[in-house]
Design a protein around this motif. Structure first.
Motif, PDB file in Angstrom:
ATOM      1  N   PRO A 111       0.942  -1.313  -0.069  1.00  0.00           N
ATOM      2  CA  PRO A 111       0.143   0.035   0.024  1.00  0.00           C
ATOM      3  C   PRO A 111       0.906   1.134   0.029  1.00  0.00           C
ATOM      4  CG  PRO A 111      -0.045  -0.955   2.251  1.00  0.00           C
ATOM      5  CD  PRO A 111       0.592  -1.979   1.304  1.00  0.00           C
ATOM      6  N   ILE A 112       0.429   2.208  -0.816  1.00  0.00           N
ATOM      7  CA  ILE A 112       1.270   3.558  -0.973  1.00  0.00           C
ATOM      8  C   ILE A 112       0.330   4.639  -0.713  1.00  0.00           C
ATOM      9  CG2 ILE A 112       2.582   5.152  -2.505  1.00  0.00           C
ATOM     10  CD1 ILE A 112       3.521   2.491  -3.784  1.00  0.00           C
ATOM     11  N   ARG A 113       0.330   5.575   0.121  1.00  0.00           N
ATOM     12  CA  ARG A 113      -0.329   6.695   0.491  1.00  0.00           C
ATOM     13  C   ARG A 113       0.577   7.858  -0.517  1.00  0.00           C
ATOM     14  NH1 ARG A 113      -5.535   6.200   2.970  1.00  0.00           N
ATOM     15  NH2 ARG A 113      -5.203   4.380   4.415  1.00  0.00           N
ATOM     16  N   PRO A 114      -0.029   8.195  -1.393  1.00  0.00           N
ATOM     17  CA  PRO A 114       0.890   9.283  -1.934  1.00  0.00           C
ATOM     18  C   PRO A 114       1.182  10.725  -1.327  1.00  0.00           C
ATOM     19  CG  PRO A 114      -0.826   8.652  -3.433  1.00  0.00           C
ATOM     20  CD  PRO A 114      -1.111   8.270  -1.927  1.00  0.00           C
ATOM     21  N   LYS A 115       2.448  11.044  -1.355  1.00  0.00           N
ATOM     22  CA  LYS A 115       3.071  12.220  -0.803  1.00  0.00           C
ATOM     23  C   LYS A 115       2.816  13.430  -1.605  1.00  0.00           C
ATOM     24  CE  LYS A 115       6.841   9.945   1.412  1.00  0.00           C
ATOM     25  NZ  LYS A 115       8.544   9.882   1.491  1.00  0.00           N
ATOM     26  N   VAL A 116       2.258  13.297  -2.792  1.00  0.00           N
ATOM     27  CA  VAL A 116       1.932  14.509  -3.694  1.00  0.00           C
ATOM     28  C   VAL A 116       0.374  14.303  -4.201  1.00  0.00           C
ATOM     29  CG1 VAL A 116       4.195  14.928  -4.145  1.00  0.00           C
ATOM     30  CG2 VAL A 116       2.796  13.514  -5.842  1.00  0.00           C
ATOM     31  N   GLU A 117      -0.316  15.451  -4.617  1.00  0.00           N
ATOM     32  CA  GLU A 117      -1.666  15.197  -5.126  1.00  0.00           C
ATOM     33  C   GLU A 117      -1.497  14.597  -6.542  1.00  0.00           C
ATOM     34  OE1 GLU A 117      -3.634  18.711  -5.502  1.00  0.00           O
ATOM     35  OE2 GLU A 117      -1.680  20.050  -6.138  1.00  0.00           O
ATOM     36  N   PRO A 118      -2.686  13.989  -6.740  1.00  0.00           N
ATOM     37  CA  PRO A 118      -2.830  13.529  -8.152  1.00  0.00           C
ATOM     38  C   PRO A 118      -2.462  14.494  -9.461  1.00  0.00           C
ATOM     39  CG  PRO A 118      -4.683  12.875  -7.036  1.00  0.00           C
ATOM     40  CD  PRO A 118      -3.837  13.672  -6.300  1.00  0.00           C
ATOM     41  N   ALA A 119      -2.857  15.902  -9.392  1.00  0.00           N
ATOM     42  CA  ALA A 119      -2.376  16.707 -10.397  1.00  0.00           C
ATOM     43  C   ALA A 119      -0.807  16.519 -10.697  1.00  0.00           C
ATOM     44  CB  ALA A 119      -2.830  18.028 -10.089  1.00  0.00           C
ATOM     45  N   ILE A 120      -0.200  16.485  -9.426  1.00  0.00           N
ATOM     46  CA  ILE A 120       1.329  16.287  -9.473  1.00  0.00           C
ATOM     47  C   ILE A 120       1.750  15.025 -10.245  1.00  0.00           C
ATOM     48  CG2 ILE A 120       3.660  16.316  -8.459  1.00  0.00           C
ATOM     49  CD1 ILE A 120       2.333  18.413  -6.532  1.00  0.00           C
ATOM     50  N   GLY A 121       1.113  13.943  -9.934  1.00  0.00           N
ATOM     51  CA  GLY A 121       1.278  12.519 -10.610  1.00  0.00           C
ATOM     52  C   GLY A 121       1.034  12.668 -11.960  1.00  0.00           C
ATOM     53  N   ALA A 122       0.030  13.416 -12.323  1.00  0.00           N
ATOM     54  CA  ALA A 122      -0.302  13.690 -13.860  1.00  0.00           C
ATOM     55  C   ALA A 122       0.733  14.551 -14.701  1.00  0.00           C
ATOM     56  CB  ALA A 122      -1.599  14.504 -14.151  1.00  0.00           C
ATOM     57  N   ALA A 123       1.600  15.473 -13.909  1.00  0.00           N
ATOM     58  CA  ALA A 123       2.542  16.040 -14.604  1.00  0.00           C
ATOM     59  C   ALA A 123       3.758  15.199 -14.586  1.00  0.00           C
ATOM     60  CB  ALA A 123       2.790  17.386 -13.599  1.00  0.00           C
ATOM     61  N   LEU A 124       4.092  14.496 -13.565  1.00  0.00           N
ATOM     62  CA  LEU A 124       4.921  13.493 -13.643  1.00  0.00           C
ATOM     63  C   LEU A 124       4.872  12.407 -14.710  1.00  0.00           C
ATOM     64  CD1 LEU A 124       5.749  12.958  -9.815  1.00  0.00           C
ATOM     65  CD2 LEU A 124       7.189  14.267 -11.264  1.00  0.00           C
ATOM     66  N   PHE A 125       3.664  12.209 -14.971  1.00  0.00           N
ATOM     67  CA  PHE A 125       3.578  11.139 -15.920  1.00  0.00           C
ATOM     68  C   PHE A 125       3.861  11.838 -17.178  1.00  0.00           C
ATOM     69  CE2 PHE A 125       0.399   9.610 -19.410  1.00  0.00           C
ATOM     70  CZ  PHE A 125       1.007   8.041 -19.250  1.00  0.00           C
ATOM     71  N   ALA A 126       3.362  12.763 -17.586  1.00  0.00           N
ATOM     72  CA  ALA A 126       3.680  13.640 -18.487  1.00  0.00           C
ATOM     73  C   ALA A 126       5.167  13.806 -18.943  1.00  0.00           C
ATOM     74  CB  ALA A 126       2.942  14.857 -18.694  1.00  0.00           C
ATOM     75  N   TRP A 127       5.953  14.024 -17.937  1.00  0.00           N
ATOM     76  CA  TRP A 127       7.088  14.295 -17.803  1.00  0.00           C
ATOM     77  C   TRP A 127       7.987  12.723 -18.281  1.00  0.00           C
ATOM     78  CZ3 TRP A 127      10.809  12.256 -14.166  1.00  0.00           C
ATOM     79  CH2 TRP A 127      12.273  12.711 -14.088  1.00  0.00           C
ATOM     80  N   ASN A 128       7.644  11.899 -17.535  1.00  0.00           N
ATOM     81  CA  ASN A 128       8.219  10.531 -17.905  1.00  0.00           C
ATOM     82  C   ASN A 128       7.932  10.347 -19.399  1.00  0.00           C
ATOM     83  OD1 ASN A 128       9.700   9.157 -15.809  1.00  0.00           O
ATOM     84  ND2 ASN A 128       7.790   8.963 -14.761  1.00  0.00           N
ATOM     85  N   SER A 129       6.763  10.479 -19.976  1.00  0.00           N
ATOM     86  CA  SER A 129       6.475  10.186 -21.219  1.00  0.00           C
ATOM     87  C   SER A 129       7.540  10.955 -22.074  1.00  0.00           C
ATOM     88  CB  SER A 129       5.099  10.248 -21.539  1.00  0.00           C
ATOM     89  OG  SER A 129       4.129   9.577 -20.659  1.00  0.00           O
ATOM     90  N   LEU A 130       7.642  12.244 -22.073  1.00  0.00           N
ATOM     91  CA  LEU A 130       8.288  13.140 -22.449  1.00  0.00           C
ATOM     92  C   LEU A 130       9.855  12.504 -22.601  1.00  0.00           C
ATOM     93  CD1 LEU A 130       8.264  15.888 -24.549  1.00  0.00           C
ATOM     94  CD2 LEU A 130       8.730  17.012 -22.298  1.00  0.00           C
ATOM     95  N   MET A 131      10.276  12.213 -21.412  1.00  0.00           N
ATOM     96  CA  MET A 131      11.812  11.647 -21.467  1.00  0.00           C
ATOM     97  C   MET A 131      11.959  10.457 -22.014  1.00  0.00           C
ATOM     98  SD  MET A 131      13.244  14.363 -19.958  1.00  0.00           S
ATOM     99  CE  MET A 131      12.132  15.368 -20.686  1.00  0.00           C
ATOM    100  N   LYS A 132      10.886   9.530 -21.939  1.00  0.00           N
ATOM    101  CA  LYS A 132      10.895   8.187 -22.852  1.00  0.00           C
ATOM    102  C   LYS A 132      11.101   8.573 -24.346  1.00  0.00           C
ATOM    103  CE  LYS A 132       8.459   5.281 -19.702  1.00  0.00           C
ATOM    104  NZ  LYS A 132       7.280   4.260 -19.509  1.00  0.00           N
ATOM    105  N   GLU A 133      10.614   9.653 -24.806  1.00  0.00           N
ATOM    106  CA  GLU A 133      10.807   9.959 -26.157  1.00  0.00           C
ATOM    107  C   GLU A 133      11.978  10.392 -26.415  1.00  0.00           C
ATOM    108  OE1 GLU A 133       8.732  12.838 -29.493  1.00  0.00           O
ATOM    109  OE2 GLU A 133       7.689  12.186 -27.773  1.00  0.00           O
TER     110      GLU A 133
END
Length: 450
Positions: free
Chosen positions: A313-335
């Protein structure tokens, strides 16, 4: 690596968490990337904005579109940026359940952002999961707020979901489901179909009503999901005071939420064939937060662990909006990562051909970090640096340079195109202007003169 201000100069990323109750957008700078570097804590946020519901199933398409447009514009305004600074966007929006939903919202975004902006439209479960996994999609997320959904992802790209179809179709573990059952229990007690319950006085006091009969008019005057779900604290307080009906409602919610996670884990085999493998379970939403004595989230985890002992179980330290930004960042870095190594190979080939008047085969394990992207190719201390103002420019320049090199080789040596070889590879952990690119190439690249 570059400083935070350097990242801001290169652009920003937007992350949106669009729920049934509210919509949050954060504006984040492009972070320096390294396979061996921790995400900075706290994550730098340049601007944050909050707006109303963006689930078009709840408020309609026009209202949802305007909410998303407004919240992103406000976040950019607070960050002192404009739309041209945006490099990538991830919108995690509740109600996105089908490719047609994604296409509709993507079209909305294309009217706002330039064509080279990378836009991801996902269910809000993606933003929630990414908030607990630093932007990576692996494991399972359970959201239990106004609505509820369980969503799982495998590293091979497979995904599955359970629940999340709305209150009419049985999301009884949601805040709406809990509160609606509480209201139902009051009405059943009032007309004799059910036992007496503390919920009656508690709900009437909360709504400032004098009789259960008035609940009917209150409910249908505005049956929005968030308005009903706001009564969850009354159900919890009655359960904590010993009311059996309220306790039964919460116990049923626990089982509904736990079984939705178990269904996803089973379909994706996240725990392996023997069911004992480890996998993250990200827990998000107000319903899962602990109260005085009733802790729905803890009870859900306890139920999951009985079946899948490897669940983490993980209780996030950041809000989901930041999670969305990190997902976009990860996807950009993969490219960038998938294409940067090709660019480095081409630059190395060109330099070798210029210096030694020959043609070479290159097999490399290097790639170019995004912080080396400058406005033009330049030499410094014997090194050749990368030129580009954006990822797309990098790709365009790469293709042009590759074509030129292949044509040159073909003309000089009649060498087949396949002799220029590239392959996927990790980024360097760090790379600064004082380092020698040729030295790195010699250490990590096999060169063979043709």
């Amino acid at each position: 690596m570059g400083s935070e201000s350097d990242c801001c100069n290169e652009g920003v990323i937007l992350g949106v968490d669009g729920g049934t109750t509210s919509t949050v957008c954060v504006c984040m700078p492009l972070l320096p990337f390294s396979d061996h570097r921790q995400i900075p804590e706290p994550i730098p946020i340049l601007g944050r904005a909050v707006a109303g519901c963006s689930n078009y199933n709840s408020v309609g398409e026009n209202a949802a579109r305007e909410t998303l447009k407004q919240v992103m514009a406000e976040a950019l305004l607070k960050a002192g940026m404009n739309h041209s600074a945006v490099r990538a966007v991830c919108l995690g929006v509740s109600g996105v359940n089908h490719p047609k939903d994604q296409e509709m919202i993507l079209n909305w975004m294309r009217d706002i952002f330039p064509g080279d902006v990378k836009i991801h439209v996902e269910n809000d479960a993606v933003a929630a999961l990414a908030s607990g996994t630093v932007g990576k999609l692996h494991g399972c997320v359970l959201i239990a707020g106004t609505g509820c959904i369980s969503y799982g992802f495998r590293e091979d790209g497979r995904e599955a979901r359970a629940a999340g179809a709305g209150p009419v179709l049985g999301d009884w573990g949601s805040g709406y489901g809990i509160a609606a059952q509480g209201l139902t229990a009051v009405m059943r007690a009032h007309d004799g179909r059910g036992p007496m319950t503390m919920l009656t006085n508690c709900v009437l006091k909360s709504l400032n009503l004098s009789s259960p009969d008035e609940i009917i008019g209150w409910t249908y005057a505005d049956s929005s999901w968030a308005r009903i779900a706001a009564l969850v604290p009354e159900v919890v307080s009655c359960a904590e005071a010993g009311d059996q009906i309220a306790n039964d409602i919460l116990n049923n919610a626990v089982q509904e939420l736990a079984v939705s996670v178990k269904a996803v884990v089973q379909r994706l085999q996240l725990a392996g064939e023997d069911g004992n493998g480890s996998f993250p379970v990200v827990m998000v939403g107000g319903v899962l937060e602990a109260n005085k004595r009733w802790d729905i989230g803890k009870e859900v985890i306890s139920s999951i662990l009985k079946t899948y002992p490897g669940a983490c179980p993980i209780r996030p330290k950041v809000e989901p909006a930041i999670g969305a930004a990190l997902f976009a960042w990860n996807s950009l870095m993969k490219e960038v990562k998938a294409n940067g190594h090709r660019y480095l190979i081409v630059l190395g080939l060109e330099q070798r051909m210029q210096e030694e008047k020959g043609s070479y085969i290159a097999h490399t394990e290097l790639s170019i970090p995004p912080t080396l992207r400058k406005e033009k190719v330049r030499r410094k201390k014997g090194a050749l640096f990368v030129a580009a103002s954006s990822v797309q420019n990098t790709l365009d320049e790469l293709e042009l340079m590759k074509r030129r090199l292949v044509e040159l080789e073909a003309k000089q040596k009649n060498i087949p195109k396949e002799y220029i070889t590239d392959r996927h590879s990790p980024f360097l952990s760090s790379y600064g202007d004082g380092n020698d690119l040729v030295g790195h190439l010699d250490r990590y690249t096999s060169w063979m003169k043709l």
